[in-house]
Design an enzyme around this catalytic site. Structure first.
Site, mmCIF file in Angstrom:
data_model
loop_
_atom_site.group_PDB
_atom_site.id
_atom_site.type_symbol
_atom_site.label_atom_id
_atom_site.label_comp_id
_atom_site.label_asym_id
_atom_site.label_seq_id
_atom_site.Cartn_x
_atom_site.Cartn_y
_atom_site.Cartn_z
ATOM 1 N N CYS A 26 12.120 6.496 -18.961
ATOM 2 C CA CYS A 26 11.738 7.362 -20.069
ATOM 3 C C CYS A 26 10.514 6.754 -20.721
ATOM 4 C CB CYS A 26 12.838 7.439 -21.128
ATOM 5 S SG CYS A 26 14.360 8.191 -20.542
ATOM 6 N N GLY A 52 8.780 10.261 -17.285
ATOM 7 C CA GLY A 52 9.902 11.197 -17.319
ATOM 8 C C GLY A 52 9.401 12.615 -17.410
ATOM 9 N N ASN A 91 14.234 4.154 -24.437
ATOM 10 C CA ASN A 91 13.923 3.891 -23.033
ATOM 11 C C ASN A 91 14.751 2.686 -22.619
ATOM 12 O OD1 ASN A 91 11.128 2.367 -21.285
ATOM 13 N ND2 ASN A 91 12.774 3.603 -20.450
ATOM 14 N N GLY A 92 15.532 2.870 -21.558
ATOM 15 C CA GLY A 92 16.376 1.770 -21.099
ATOM 16 C C GLY A 92 17.748 2.295 -20.762
ATOM 17 N N TYR A 146 5.863 -0.285 -9.539
ATOM 18 C CA TYR A 146 5.848 1.165 -9.326
ATOM 19 C C TYR A 146 5.733 1.996 -10.591
ATOM 20 C CZ TYR A 146 7.936 5.805 -8.767
ATOM 21 O OH TYR A 146 8.182 7.146 -8.832
HETATM 22 P P1 AMP Z 1 11.616 6.234 0.225
HETATM 23 O O1 AMP Z 1 10.582 6.241 1.328
HETATM 24 O O2 AMP Z 1 12.507 7.428 0.306
HETATM 25 O O3 AMP Z 1 12.320 4.957 0.189
HETATM 26 O O4 AMP Z 1 10.848 6.398 -1.163
HETATM 27 C C1 AMP Z 1 9.922 5.450 -1.548
HETATM 28 C C2 AMP Z 1 8.940 6.107 -2.466
HETATM 29 O O5 AMP Z 1 9.589 6.421 -3.712
HETATM 30 C C3 AMP Z 1 7.785 5.185 -2.795
HETATM 31 O O6 AMP Z 1 6.603 5.938 -2.592
HETATM 32 C C4 AMP Z 1 7.931 4.853 -4.245
HETATM 33 O O7 AMP Z 1 6.680 4.952 -4.884
HETATM 34 C C5 AMP Z 1 8.862 5.875 -4.802
HETATM 35 N N1 AMP Z 1 9.866 5.315 -5.714
HETATM 36 C C6 AMP Z 1 10.385 4.091 -5.738
HETATM 37 N N2 AMP Z 1 11.312 3.955 -6.710
HETATM 38 C C7 AMP Z 1 11.378 5.142 -7.330
HETATM 39 C C8 AMP Z 1 12.147 5.645 -8.411
HETATM 40 N N3 AMP Z 1 13.042 4.893 -9.050
HETATM 41 N N4 AMP Z 1 11.932 6.921 -8.784
HETATM 42 C C9 AMP Z 1 11.039 7.682 -8.155
HETATM 43 N N5 AMP Z 1 10.306 7.258 -7.126
HETATM 44 C C10 AMP Z 1 10.462 6.011 -6.696
#
Ligand code: AMP
Length: 462
Positions: A2, A28, A102-103, A244
């Site tokens: 968030c 978010g 947030n958290g 990320y």
């Molecule tokens: P996957 O290939 O399905 O493991 O998805 C990895 C992708 O999801 C990467 O491009 C990351 O940037 C993104 N990602 C990693 N963690 C999250 C998260 N918590 N929420 C949304 N996207 C994520």
């Protein structure tokens, strides 16, 4: 996952909050809300949707006052429902209170059971409401004393902004898991702002003063700034914010996210280089690390995948069916870059592997001779309990598959990750700065036993 924002002492507080939330939209995308305070009366607008959808020009007329707080939400606790949209508000014995969080609180379920046992009634499923309930029940004197009382009982990750009686209050948990930063407007030096990330300050031309310290409560009112230090533990800032989640143009806890990601990419190249013709990022999350990789490996960087910016982050939608469809909606290969080439594709993290698999297949279908997947963080092997949405351990591909097995699954020639030591070096962990790395190590700074089964949903409002 968030974003929070707060303004003290500006004639267009709601409008500034709108801009701040717009800059924090990546944190978010499910709902957005603003609450203003005028003469102690709170005014709230909260809806499902993106910031630009929720706040139209007519809405600002309903948000008077020189103090405002705002929130953009992605569900990590409680359902994706209107009743859980933040900021949450409560009319307590002493005053009306609004809070944005947030958290993730790890003992919220337990506290809620105890409170309900004792007669409390809840109007949302949000873990944040527990804080308001604890404050309402506190016997301590003023708002700050009641807040200290309540925060003394909750455990977990919280970066909070409150407004009550035309004051702005910010608080950060004793480990400082999630970011929270204080600034002031260049044009109005007596107008203070608080935000999850500094990128929100850039848009409104505010300058950063400092981070809110772990365990700090900061009260901003007519009398100025007053800081109260609660207990403070070893700093455990979330390293995944750097990997990320945060925007690369933000500076978090004194470290530029951009610099950290470049360093991750450079280190990844040093650890996992392979002969190749081109380095291609997965946009947008892998772009900065791929630049670092290309620089260190001296292999040309090219945009072999183009992102359609009019769909949200694929992973962010809570439904599986939407996520699978989302990759195709979002990314398209450029055959001119990929055909006949040995391609290194760089992404920031590998979670379920479903996105990576589709991307690798897409690159192969565009004619690539070889595809080498490079991930600028270590394998994600454990769920996050402190506010990042990660699936269960069983769904985390790397928790059960080694790099060779992952390569077979995603159909890449090779898959390599950044080492945990390499990551620490990139975020200055080697010079003593401490982080929460539980998603990569399974070592949790705060012990958490997941509740048996989810709380039953008793009211669904559409
Ligand atoms: P996957 O290939 O399905 O493991 O998805 C990895 C992708 O999801 C990467 O491009 C990351 O940037 C993104 N990602 C990693 N963690 C999250 C998260 N918590 N929420 C949304 N996207 C994520």
């Amino acid at each position: 996952m968030c974003g929070v924002f707060g303004v003290f002492n500006h004639p267009e507080a709601a409008n500034l909050t709108y801009l701040g939330l717009h800059a924090l939209q990546h944190r978010g995308q499910e709902s957005a809300g603003i609450v203003t305070s005028q003469g102690g009366t709170l005014h709230a607008v909260r809806k499902m949707g993106l910031v630009a959808e929720v706040f139209t020009s007519e809405v600002f007329a309903q948000l008077p006052g020189r103090v405002a707080i705002g929130h953009v939400r992605y569900t990590t606790a409680g359902g994706s429902l209107p009743k859980n949209i933040q900021p949450l508000t409560a009319e307590a014995r002493h005053s009306s209170i609004a809070v944005a969080h947030n958290g993730n609180l790890i003992n919220a379920e337990q506290l809620r059971d105890d409170l309900e046992e004792d007669g409390s009634i809840f109007s949302s499923q949000s873990d944040t409401e527990v804080i308001l309930q604890l404050m309402a029940r506190s016997r301590a004197g003023g708002f700050v004393e009641r807040l200290i009382d309540a925060l003394g009982r909750v455990r977990g990750a919280y970066s909070l902004v409150f407004t009550t009686d035309d004051r702005l209050i910010a608080a950060r948990d004793p480990h400082g898991f999630r970011p929270l930063v204080l600034g002031r407007l260049r044009s109005h030096p007596d107008c203070y702002v608080v935000a999850s990330e500094t990128c929100a300050f850039d848009l409104i031309e505010a300058e950063k003063i400092r981070d809110i310290a772990p365990g700090e409560i900061l009260i901003i009112d007519e009398a100025g700034l007053q800081s109260v230090q609660m207990r403070r533990e070893t700093r455990r800032f979330c390293v995944f914010e750097h990997v990320y989640f945060a925007r690369p143009d933000s500076v978090l806890d004194d470290l530029s996210v951009y610099d950290a990601r470049i360093a991750m990419g450079e280190q990844l190249a040093r650890e996992t280089a392979v002969p190749a013709d081109v380095v291609v990022p997965v946009p947008d999350s892998g772009v900065v690390a791929a630049l670092g990789f290309a620089k260190a490996s001296q292999i040309p960087f090219e945009m072999g995948l183009i992102r359609n910016h009019y769909v949200g982050r694929t992973f962010i939608e809570p439904k599986d069916s939407i996520r699978h469809f989302g990759v195709k909606l979002k990314l398209n290969p450029v055959p001119q870059v990929l055909k006949g080439r040995r391609v290194i594709v760089v992404d920031d993290s590998l979670v379920r592997g479903t996105t990576s698999r589709k991307i690798v297949k897409m690159i192969r279908a565009a004619g690539a001779a070889e595809v080498h997947l490079r991930i600028s963080s270590p394998p994600v092997i454990s769920p996050c309990y402190y506010g990042i949405d990660t699936p269960t351990r069983a769904e985390l591909l790397a928790s059960t598959h080694n790099p060779e097995e992952v390569a077979r699954y995603v159909t890449a020639d090779t898959v390599r990750y950044l080492s945990p030591e390499g990551l620490m070096q990139a975020v200055r962990g080697d010079s003593g700065v401490t982080y929460c790395t539980s998603c990569f190590t399974g070592e949790y700074p705060l012990r958490f036993t997941p509740p048996q089964g989810r709380r039953q949903l008793r009211l669904i409002e559409v």
